[in-house]
Each structure stands twice: as structure tokens, then as C-alpha cells.
Scaffold this motif. Structure first.
Motif, short mmCIF file in Angstrom:
data_model
loop_
_atom_site.label_atom_id
_atom_site.label_comp_id
_atom_site.label_asym_id
_atom_site.label_seq_id
_atom_site.Cartn_x
_atom_site.Cartn_y
_atom_site.Cartn_z
N GLN A 1 -6.91 7.17 -3.73
CA GLN A 1 -8.00 7.20 -4.70
C GLN A 1 -7.66 6.47 -6.00
O GLN A 1 -6.52 6.51 -6.47
CB GLN A 1 -8.39 8.65 -5.01
CG GLN A 1 -8.98 9.35 -3.79
CD GLN A 1 -9.39 10.77 -4.06
OE1 GLN A 1 -8.73 11.51 -4.77
NE2 GLN A 1 -10.51 11.18 -3.47
N GLY B 1 -13.99 -2.27 -1.08
CA GLY B 1 -13.55 -1.39 0.00
C GLY B 1 -13.43 0.07 -0.38
O GLY B 1 -12.70 0.82 0.27
N PHE B 2 -14.17 0.50 -1.41
CA PHE B 2 -14.10 1.88 -1.88
C PHE B 2 -15.41 2.62 -1.64
O PHE B 2 -16.49 2.03 -1.71
CB PHE B 2 -13.81 1.92 -3.38
CG PHE B 2 -12.43 1.49 -3.78
CD1 PHE B 2 -11.36 2.37 -3.73
CD2 PHE B 2 -12.20 0.20 -4.25
CE1 PHE B 2 -10.09 1.98 -4.12
CE2 PHE B 2 -10.94 -0.20 -4.64
CZ PHE B 2 -9.87 0.69 -4.56
N PRO C 1 0.82 -1.21 0.00
CA PRO C 1 0.00 0.00 0.00
C PRO C 1 0.86 1.26 0.00
O PRO C 1 1.04 1.94 1.03
CB PRO C 1 -0.81 -0.13 1.30
CG PRO C 1 0.06 -0.95 2.19
CD PRO C 1 0.81 -1.90 1.31
N PRO D 1 -4.66 3.92 2.82
CA PRO D 1 -6.00 4.32 3.27
C PRO D 1 -6.26 5.78 2.90
O PRO D 1 -5.43 6.66 3.13
CB PRO D 1 -5.95 4.11 4.78
CG PRO D 1 -4.94 3.03 4.97
CD PRO D 1 -3.88 3.28 3.91
N CYS E 1 -7.15 -1.75 -4.57
CA CYS E 1 -7.35 -1.38 -3.17
C CYS E 1 -6.12 -1.74 -2.33
O CYS E 1 -5.71 -0.97 -1.45
CB CYS E 1 -8.60 -2.08 -2.63
SG CYS E 1 -9.11 -1.52 -0.99
N ARG E 2 -5.53 -2.86 -2.63
CA ARG E 2 -4.39 -3.35 -1.84
C ARG E 2 -3.16 -2.46 -1.97
O ARG E 2 -2.36 -2.36 -1.04
CB ARG E 2 -4.06 -4.78 -2.27
CG ARG E 2 -3.02 -5.48 -1.41
CD ARG E 2 -2.80 -6.92 -1.86
NE ARG E 2 -2.36 -6.99 -3.24
CZ ARG E 2 -1.09 -6.76 -3.64
NH1 ARG E 2 -0.17 -6.43 -2.75
NH2 ARG E 2 -0.77 -6.87 -4.90
N THR F 1 -12.52 6.11 -3.42
CA THR F 1 -11.60 6.36 -2.32
C THR F 1 -11.53 5.15 -1.41
O THR F 1 -12.58 4.65 -0.95
CB THR F 1 -12.06 7.58 -1.50
OG1 THR F 1 -12.14 8.72 -2.38
CG2 THR F 1 -11.08 7.89 -0.37
N ARG F 2 -10.32 4.67 -1.14
CA ARG F 2 -10.17 3.50 -0.28
C ARG F 2 -10.59 3.86 1.15
O ARG F 2 -10.10 4.81 1.74
CB ARG F 2 -8.72 3.02 -0.28
CG ARG F 2 -8.55 1.82 0.62
CD ARG F 2 -7.12 1.34 0.76
NE ARG F 2 -7.03 0.36 1.82
CZ ARG F 2 -5.92 -0.23 2.22
NH1 ARG F 2 -4.78 0.04 1.64
NH2 ARG F 2 -5.94 -1.11 3.21
N ARG F 3 -11.51 3.05 1.68
CA ARG F 3 -11.96 3.27 3.05
C ARG F 3 -10.86 2.91 4.04
O ARG F 3 -10.05 2.02 3.78
CB ARG F 3 -13.21 2.41 3.33
CG ARG F 3 -14.45 2.92 2.61
CD ARG F 3 -15.70 2.26 3.14
NE ARG F 3 -15.85 0.89 2.70
CZ ARG F 3 -16.52 0.50 1.60
NH1 ARG F 3 -17.09 1.40 0.84
NH2 ARG F 3 -16.62 -0.75 1.28
#
Length: 236
Positions: A150, A207-208, A115, A147, A142-143, A234-236
Motif C-alpha cells: 500500500q 496499477g493501484f 518490489p 503485490p 508501484c514498482r 493498494t498495488r493490484r
């Protein structure tokens, strides 16, 4: 449709009968002289929209091809821009056109990063992923995002049923399905499989949080809706 420096009909036929990876290796030297390159008229509005959301530190161009989208990352990222693609031929051309960026040869479904990115963009590559692979693709994106990072990409409005564009895309997808039923290896490229409703659902599951931003520079449809939007997940 093609310039005199672009690929010939025979070269396109050979590419279409190859695997996706080998096909793009063959097309790479002339790719930027075809209509398949994302035009500057699309890249510039995306850069302006992301500039209003940023700045970002590090960015990744997913399926970067010959590097058209890396110019966007250079504008909105303060530290580094990275391009990833599985075609060695496309990466070679990208290195020549955007030498300031870094490049990694990898499959988008197996990204070799942790990440470490604040922004991931992609332009014109989603037709290479069948709908059942979208959860896998979005999970990979996402990975590799921090956090709050985007994932952004332009998405045109669907062609109106009965319009020239509608029949052209329907015909192309039909021809590709026949080709893949009769010929191996398959060449996955479809125009009508990346639908906004499905995409929003799968991004949420990955997870977005998803928002849409109009790209007014690209015009409006007769009903007043934008011809294209920027999807910002946007990644939560």
C-alpha cells in the motif's frame, strides 16, 4: 510564524533562489523549527489509521526530509523502516532524529529498489512534482511495492474559494511561477497542483486500487466533510 531558532528571512530567500536539492540542503539544519515540518497532529492520526490496516513488514518514507514520517513507519512496520530523499542535508538531520531507520539518497523518480516494501508513505512532498510527473512518480512507487502493498498519504481538503487559505496558496503558487519564469534553476513547489481527482486517475493507471479513509482527529469542514483524508492505494 518562525521561532527564534528558525531560518531568517535572508536564509529563506537564499533557499528559494536555489535549486530544490541545494535549497533543502541549506534549510535542513533549521527545517524542523519551521511550519513546513509535518506536525505531530497529522502524523498521529495517520499512524492510527495505518495501525488498523497493518501490520506491515517493511516500509519506505518517500521524500522523507528530516524524518518526521519515519516515526509512523516505526509504529506500523514490524521489520524495517527506510527513508529516501535526494537532499543530503535533510538525510543527515533525519539520521540524527531517527537513528534506527535506514537511509538512501536517491531521486523519487528513480528509486533504487525492487518490489521489497509492504508500505510506502509520504508527507508534504507532492508539491515538488509537477502534474505531468505524477504518472512517473506513481509508477516508481508501484514498482517498489510487493503485490498487495500500500501507498498511503494524507490529503487535506481543498481550501474553500475566497477563504484566507485559498488566497494564500493561490498567491504562493503565483509567486513561484513568476520566480521560475525569471530565475534558474527552477524551484518546484506548488500547493494547488495535487488534486484528488487527478491523483486517483493516475494512481489507477499506475496499477493501484484507491480507497479514502477519513482522519476525524483533524476535524470537519462546515458541510460535515472531513478536513483531511488518508489516501490508501493498494498495488493490484
Amino acid at each position: 510564524m518562525f521561532t527564534s531558532q528558525g531560518p531568517t528571512l535572508r536564509e529563506l530567500a537564499v533557499q528559494a533562489l536555489s535549486s530544490v536539492e541545494h535549497g533543502y540542503d541549506l534549510l535542513a539544519p533549521k527545517f524542523d523549527r519551521t511550519p513546513f515540518r509535518t506536525p505531530d497532529a497529522v502524523l498521529a492520526p495517520v499512524a492510527r489509521a495505518l495501525g488498523a490496516l497493518g501490520p506491515y513488514a517493511s516500509g519506505l518514507d518517500l521524500c522523507c526530509g528530516t524524518g518526521a514520517g519515519l516515526g509512523v513507519l516505526r509504529e506500523v512496520c514490524t521489520e524495517r523502516a527506510v527513508g529516501v530523499d535526494f537532499s543530503a542535508g535533510m538525510l543527515q538531520v533525519a539520521r540524527e532524529s531517527e537513528p534506527a531507520a535506514s537511509y538512501v539518497r536517491a531521486d523519487a523518480l528513480a528509486l533504487p529498489f525492487g518490489p521489497v516494501f509492504d508500505l510506502v508513505v509520504s508527507f508534504g512532498a507532492f508539491g515538488h512534482f509537477l502534474p505531468e510527473r505524477q504518472p512517473e512518480l506513481f509508477a516508481q512507487v508501484c514498482r517498489v511495492l510487493r503485490p498487495g502493498g500500500q501507498f498511503a498519504f494524507p490529503l487535506p481538503a481543498p481550501a474553500r474559494p475566497g477563504s484566507w487559505g485559498y488566497w494564500a496558496m493561490l498567491g504562493f503558487d503565483g509567486a513561484m511561477r513568476v520566480r521560475n519564469a525569471l530565475w534558474r534553476p527552477p524551484f518546484v513547489m506548488y500547493y494547488r497542483t495535487f488534486r484528488l481527482g487527478d491523483v486517483r486517475r493516475e494512481l489507477d493507471r499506475a496499477g493501484f486500487d484507491v480507497a479514502l479513509r477519513p482522519l476525524p482527529e483533524l476535524g470537519e469542514r462546515p458541510d460535515g466533510s472531513p478536513r483531511a483524508r488518508l489516501v490508501v492505494a493498494t498495488r493490484r
